[in-house]
Structure formats: structure tokens, C-alpha cells
Design an enzyme around this catalytic site. Structure first.
Site, PDB file in Angstrom:
ATOM      1  N   GLU A  12      -2.295  13.355 -21.238  1.00  0.00           N
ATOM      2  CA  GLU A  12      -2.364  14.480 -20.320  1.00  0.00           C
ATOM      3  C   GLU A  12      -3.546  15.353 -20.699  1.00  0.00           C
ATOM      4  O   GLU A  12      -4.052  15.295 -21.804  1.00  0.00           O
ATOM      5  CB  GLU A  12      -1.090  15.327 -20.414  1.00  0.00           C
ATOM      6  CG  GLU A  12       0.165  14.593 -20.064  1.00  0.00           C
ATOM      7  CD  GLU A  12       1.402  15.469 -20.218  1.00  0.00           C
ATOM      8  OE1 GLU A  12       1.304  16.555 -20.810  1.00  0.00           O
ATOM      9  OE2 GLU A  12       2.449  15.054 -19.739  1.00  0.00           O
ATOM     10  N   CYS A  13      -3.939  16.166 -19.778  1.00  0.00           N
ATOM     11  CA  CYS A  13      -4.936  17.200 -20.004  1.00  0.00           C
ATOM     12  C   CYS A  13      -4.586  18.338 -19.062  1.00  0.00           C
ATOM     13  O   CYS A  13      -3.745  18.195 -18.188  1.00  0.00           O
ATOM     14  CB  CYS A  13      -6.345  16.716 -19.676  1.00  0.00           C
ATOM     15  SG  CYS A  13      -6.924  15.355 -20.689  1.00  0.00           S
ATOM     16  N   GLY A  14      -5.263  19.428 -19.226  1.00  0.00           N
ATOM     17  CA  GLY A  14      -5.118  20.539 -18.297  1.00  0.00           C
ATOM     18  C   GLY A  14      -6.486  21.068 -17.941  1.00  0.00           C
ATOM     19  O   GLY A  14      -7.351  21.180 -18.809  1.00  0.00           O
ATOM     20  N   ARG A  38      -0.246  20.818 -22.320  1.00  0.00           N
ATOM     21  CA  ARG A  38      -0.865  19.626 -21.736  1.00  0.00           C
ATOM     22  C   ARG A  38      -1.973  19.060 -22.609  1.00  0.00           C
ATOM     23  O   ARG A  38      -2.569  18.034 -22.274  1.00  0.00           O
ATOM     24  CB  ARG A  38      -1.411  19.938 -20.345  1.00  0.00           C
ATOM     25  CG  ARG A  38      -0.262  20.280 -19.397  1.00  0.00           C
ATOM     26  CD  ARG A  38      -0.571  20.070 -17.961  1.00  0.00           C
ATOM     27  NE  ARG A  38      -1.203  18.837 -17.594  1.00  0.00           N
ATOM     28  CZ  ARG A  38      -0.581  17.707 -17.228  1.00  0.00           C
ATOM     29  NH1 ARG A  38       0.722  17.653 -17.236  1.00  0.00           N
ATOM     30  NH2 ARG A  38      -1.262  16.654 -16.861  1.00  0.00           N
ATOM     31  N   VAL A  83      -7.980  21.621 -21.650  1.00  0.00           N
ATOM     32  CA  VAL A  83      -7.250  21.249 -22.862  1.00  0.00           C
ATOM     33  C   VAL A  83      -6.981  19.761 -22.775  1.00  0.00           C
ATOM     34  O   VAL A  83      -6.796  19.217 -21.689  1.00  0.00           O
ATOM     35  CB  VAL A  83      -5.926  22.045 -23.042  1.00  0.00           C
ATOM     36  CG1 VAL A  83      -6.202  23.496 -23.360  1.00  0.00           C
ATOM     37  CG2 VAL A  83      -5.017  21.913 -21.835  1.00  0.00           C
TER      38      VAL A  83
END
Length: 185
Positions: A12-14, A38, A83
């Protein structure tokens, strides 16, 4: 939990963007705190101040990378942030985002969440046309395509539309030009 199950949880990332705000960087960093769940491997931001794009990024959680006193007075009215949790091939400080690139018409920054299913094909195609890569991220592939399209198109919006036509997969990204911010998913 098996290691492979744990790895799946970490893909995941944000990403986020703030536009038209006199305190864009502190606001983006505050937003990154809200997205910290995330991604805790790296974080970063890019900001445009009077058309000049700069940024800061690094490995670690937000409070390790950004001290409040360091971001409080950074000028600029639009910024993007990222992130990251990485896939196995991307675990390196060089892969922290947003990615900022210089090109003939200026600079752009991009932060990506997701996976391009045609990344290997695109990277090979770009490499055959002279592109050099310094990261293992899809963000760099998107940036390379967007820059090539920007050099041919009359606007960044047209360049991004042409870029989105070329990339495949499940993704979202936010892109910053000197005067505009564009998000796509």
C-alpha cells in the site's frame, strides 16, 4: 501470520495533494500523518513555490523524516505527499516519493499508489528510446512518459491524458507541475 501474508498487507501507499493553500507543506505533512497507516517505510513531499518545485523525502516514518520546525515555514501554495509500503523490488531509500524530475520545459513531481501491469513493457520501450532509470518504481515510468508527452503536447493536462492512455493497471497518482496539480486514478 506467514511472511507472504505479511508482505501482501504491506503493498500500500498513500498519496495526497493540497492546492491553493498558503501553508501547503505543513498541511501535506499533517495529511501524511493521517495516511501513515498506508506506509511506514518512506515518506516525502514536493512543493511548488512561484513555479519552482522542490521537496524532501526519505526512509522512515514521518516524525523521523520531517521535523515540525523544518516544514513549518516552507513557502508554496501547492504540494503533494506520499507514504510508502514497498513491494520487495522497491525496498531502497532511492525509491522514496514523490519523484521530482527536470526536463526541457521545467520540472514535475509525481507520487503514485498502485501497480502498473505493463511496467516491464513500458520500461523496456522507454529504455530503447534513451530513458535511464534511477529507481525501481512505477512513479519513474509515469514521470518518463509524462515528460515525453509534455514535450510534444501544448499543456500538462494533455500530456497526462496521453500518459494515462499508455499505462495499464490499478493506480492513483498526483502530479505537480510548476503551476498545476493533476490527480488521476
Amino acid at each position: 501470520m506467514k511472511e507472504s501474508e505479511y508482505e501482501k498487507l504491506k503493498e500500500e501507499c498513500g498519496v495526497l495533494g493540497i492546492f491553493g493553500h498558503e501553508r501547503a507543506v505543513p498541511t501535506v505533512v499533517e495529511g501524511l500523518y493521517a495516511l501513515q497507516h498506508r506506509g511506514q517505510e518512506s515518506c516525502g513531499f514536493a512543493v511548488s513555490d512561484a513555479g519552482v518545485i522542490t521537496g524532501k523525502k526519505g526512509p522512515g516514518v514521518i516524525q523521523e523524516v520531517f521535523l515540525p520546525k523544518d516544514v513549518e515555514n516552507i513557502p508554496g501554495n501547492m504540494a503533494i505527499g506520499h507514504v510508502k509500503y514497498s513491494g520487495a523490488k522497491e525496498r531502497d531509500a532511492k525509491n522514496a516519493q514523490p519523484l521530482i524530475v527536470k526536463h526541457q520545459k521545467g520540472r514535475l513531481a509525481v507520487a503514485v499508489n498502485g501497480t502498473l501491469t505493463n511496467s516491464e513493457k513500458l520500461k523496456l520501450e522507454l529504455s530503447k528510446n534513451g530513458a535511464m532509470f534511477s529507481t525501481d518504481t512505477d512513479a519513474e515510468i509515469i514521470a518518463q512518459i509524462a515528460v515525453r508527452k509534455r514535450l510534444k503536447e501544448k499543456s500538462i493536462e494533455d500530456a497526462v491524458l496521453k500518459t494515462v492512455e499508455k499505462i495499464k493497471g490499478c493506480y492513483s497518482f498526483v502530479m505537480l507541475s510548476p503551476t498545476k496539480m493533476i490527480a488521476a486514478r
